[in-house]
Scaffold this active site. Structure first.
Site, PDB file in Angstrom:
ATOM      1  N   HIS A   1      -2.911  10.957   1.109  1.00  0.00           N
ATOM      2  CA  HIS A   1      -2.419  10.668   2.459  1.00  0.00           C
ATOM      3  C   HIS A   1      -1.816  11.975   2.998  1.00  0.00           C
ATOM      4  CE1 HIS A   1      -0.967   7.194   5.176  1.00  0.00           C
ATOM      5  NE2 HIS A   1      -0.645   8.315   5.805  1.00  0.00           N
TER       6      HIS A   1
ATOM      7  N   ARG B   1       0.853  -1.191   0.000  1.00  0.00           N
ATOM      8  CA  ARG B   1       0.000   0.000   0.000  1.00  0.00           C
ATOM      9  C   ARG B   1       0.890   1.243   0.000  1.00  0.00           C
ATOM     10  NH1 ARG B   1      -2.351   3.021   4.727  1.00  0.00           N
ATOM     11  NH2 ARG B   1      -4.152   4.155   3.932  1.00  0.00           N
TER      12      ARG B   1
ATOM     13  N   ASN C   1      -7.680   1.535   9.995  1.00  0.00           N
ATOM     14  CA  ASN C   1      -6.356   1.696  10.588  1.00  0.00           C
ATOM     15  C   ASN C   1      -6.522   1.696  12.100  1.00  0.00           C
ATOM     16  OD1 ASN C   1      -5.712   2.162   7.921  1.00  0.00           O
ATOM     17  ND2 ASN C   1      -5.109   4.292   8.192  1.00  0.00           N
TER      18      ASN C   1
ATOM     19  N   GLU D   1      -3.813  -0.280   8.103  1.00  0.00           N
ATOM     20  CA  GLU D   1      -2.641   0.060   8.919  1.00  0.00           C
ATOM     21  C   GLU D   1      -2.758  -0.562  10.300  1.00  0.00           C
ATOM     22  OE1 GLU D   1      -1.565   4.202   9.396  1.00  0.00           O
ATOM     23  OE2 GLU D   1      -1.885   4.575   7.259  1.00  0.00           O
TER      24      GLU D   1
ATOM     25  N   GLU E   1      -7.408   8.296   6.481  1.00  0.00           N
ATOM     26  CA  GLU E   1      -7.663   8.915   7.771  1.00  0.00           C
ATOM     27  C   GLU E   1      -8.098  10.380   7.684  1.00  0.00           C
ATOM     28  OE1 GLU E   1      -4.411   8.278  10.454  1.00  0.00           O
ATOM     29  OE2 GLU E   1      -4.565   6.117  10.322  1.00  0.00           O
TER      30      GLU E   1
ATOM     31  N   TYR F   1      -4.387   1.481  15.994  1.00  0.00           N
ATOM     32  CA  TYR F   1      -3.158   1.421  16.790  1.00  0.00           C
ATOM     33  C   TYR F   1      -3.438   1.229  18.279  1.00  0.00           C
ATOM     34  CZ  TYR F   1      -0.751   2.985  12.592  1.00  0.00           C
ATOM     35  OH  TYR F   1      -0.258   3.052  11.317  1.00  0.00           O
TER      36      TYR F   1
END
Ligand code: PNW
Length: 469
Positions: free
Chosen positions: A120, A76, A294, A370, A165, A296
């Site tokens: 991005h 990606r 994504n 992600e 995002e 985290y």
């Protein structure tokens, strides 16, 4: 127990143009908002900027070989808008497009499927000068740009993502100001969120018009897993507010064609949302082929209207809030282990997110676009970074993905952030997310222990037992 992933699962790594390419003044490229921002004193750690980054623009072939050697079957990356359309409008620069065409061809030759992200975070500075994402003209410009890239690469790229995002672009870029363009205006952030949604919708229409039917179009969100600190009505309401501003402000218009009523109420003293024009929601609510997620770390929130509560926003320390109308919500550091970002490690959050979107968008294929972790370097005598913490992080999160698939989530792929250490935005080069180590002075790439571990997983599709080290 070892866990088998479905056949055809995409095992990838991810990067973005601004974080790796460098060559910011070459072949007609003009500055993006991140060039301007990182060259403004005080905006990034140590004044770091991405003028050279990992020099990927000049090392493309070597980097594709690196990707292929890992054993992954997907990659990606994102396209730099100002390399393709330096003023953000009008005709494309052929040399800019050529770079991505060559990149894609080299990936395909080595059996790696490209996933292309159009945006991005690197808006051409010229468009910011005209209002940036606070202006609806930017959404129209984005659709034109999407059409140009689709015309140029649609014969060879099948996996397309409009935006990465949008929450970060809108609320860190125009709200808290810790990201480019560094503006701190609550209403601008809400306008930006709407215009990013509109850009996604108009961009998707432009992609559909230019791409063959087999192409797949998606959007990558970074949904927050919002956990109330207690079950008190006040803390539950704080969680609802953050869920509206972090998640539903994007997923509702995209998936359902409406904005959440409670979001209008929470922000009523700031704006009447008259920037949402008739027809916008229908334009935003385009059918998608998959949803990119994504993830985290989760967020723990409480009602912070009392003066004592921490007002530190989990998403970057700053005086300004990325939560327009809900500035009083307090964020808490969950107990337990953290990565070097100070982000707590909680794989169950990823499982929760995958189940949430399985429920909210029945039948929608999901893609983890992600997931990964920053850790400081610990190079062994052989120069290899023994990043066992990263392997443990990845193992935990991939177990959660496997569990979600067993529970009925249609997860099609996993893209590890990141292929290599790179320019970590406002944190500069000090935070390293790569599974490949980059020695910046020499630009030497050295796969870390996690790269070997992940490559084995990608080749076999079998998640081994938890590492014991
Ligand atoms: C994502 N937050 O950024 C980006 O898509 C990547 O470019 C980046 O390198 C990676 O995650 C690691 O940071 C985020 O504050 C930055 O909530 C900040 C936040 C979330 C995602």
């Amino acid at each position: 127990m070892s866990a088998h992933f479905p056949p055809g699962f995409l095992w990838g790594t991810a990067t973005s143009a601004h974080q790796i390419e460098g060559a910011v003044r070459e072949d007609g490229r003009t500055p993006s908002i991140w060039d301007t921002f990182s060259h403004t004193p005080g905006k990034t750690e140590g004044g770091d900027h991405a003028d050279v980054a990992t020099d990927h623009y000049h090392r493309r072939t070597e980097d594709v070989q690196l990707i292929a050697d890992l054993g992954v079957n997907a990659y990606r990356f994102s396209v730099s808008w100002s390399r393709v359309q330096p003023t953000g409008r009008g005709p494309a620069v052929q040399r800019g497009l050529d770079f991505y065409r060559l990149l894609v061809d080299e990936l395909l030759e080595r059996g790696v499927r490209p996933m292309l992200t159009l945006y991005h975070w690197d808006l051409p500075q010229e468009l910011e000068n005209a209002g940036g994402w606070t202006s609806r003209e930017t959404s129209v410009r984005f659709a034109e740009y999407a059409g140009i890239v689709a015309e140029a690469l649609g014969d060879r790229v099948e996996l397309w993502t409009t935006l990465n995002e949008p929450w970060c672009s809108a609320f860190l870029g125009y709200g808290s100001g810790v990201h480019a363009p560094g503006r701190t205006e609550p209403v601008a952030a809400l306008r930006a969120a709407h215009h990013l949604n509109l850009a996604h919708g108009l961009g998707t229409q432009a992609l559909r018009a230019a791409l063959p039917a087999r192409a797949q179009v998606s959007l990558s969100l970074n949904p927050s897993v919002v956990r109330p600190r207690t079950r008190s009505p006040q803390d539950l309401d704080a969680a609802r507010r953050i869920d509206a501003l972090a998640n539903r402000v994007f997923s509702d218009p995209v998936l359902k064609g409406s904005y959440p009523q409670d979001l209008f109420e929470d922000t009523a003293r700031l704006t009447d949302w008259s920037f949402v024009e008739p027809g916008d929601l229908a334009a935003i609510n385009q059918p998608l082929d998959s949803l990119g997620i994504n993830y985290y770390t989760p967020a723990v929130v409480s009602d912070g209207s009392d003066a004592e509560s921490p007002r530190s926003h989990a998403h970057g320390a700053s005086e300004s809030s990325p939560w327009p109308g809900s500035e009083q919500v307090a964020f808490h550091q969950p107990p337990g282990e953290q990565t070097e970002m100070g982000w707590s490690i909680d794989p169950s959050g990823l499982h929760d997110l995958l189940m949430r979107y399985t429920k909210e968008a029945p039948g929608m294929p999901l893609m983890i676009t992600e997931n990964g972790a920053a850790y400081p370097d610990k190079q062994g005598d052989d120069g290899v970074v023994q990043d066992v913490e990263r392997i443990r992080y990845l193992h935990g999160h991939l177990s959660a993905v496997h569990r979600a698939i067993a529970d009925g989530a249609d997860v099609r792929g996993y893209f590890l952030w990141s292929l290599m250490d790179n320019f970590e935005w406002a944190y500069g080069y000090g935070k390293r997310f790569g599974i490949v180590h980059v020695d910046y002075p020499s630009q030497t790439r050295t796969p870390k222990a996690s790269a070997h571990w992940y490559g084995e997983l990608a080749r076999t599709g079998i998640l081994p037992k938890a590492p014991t080290c």
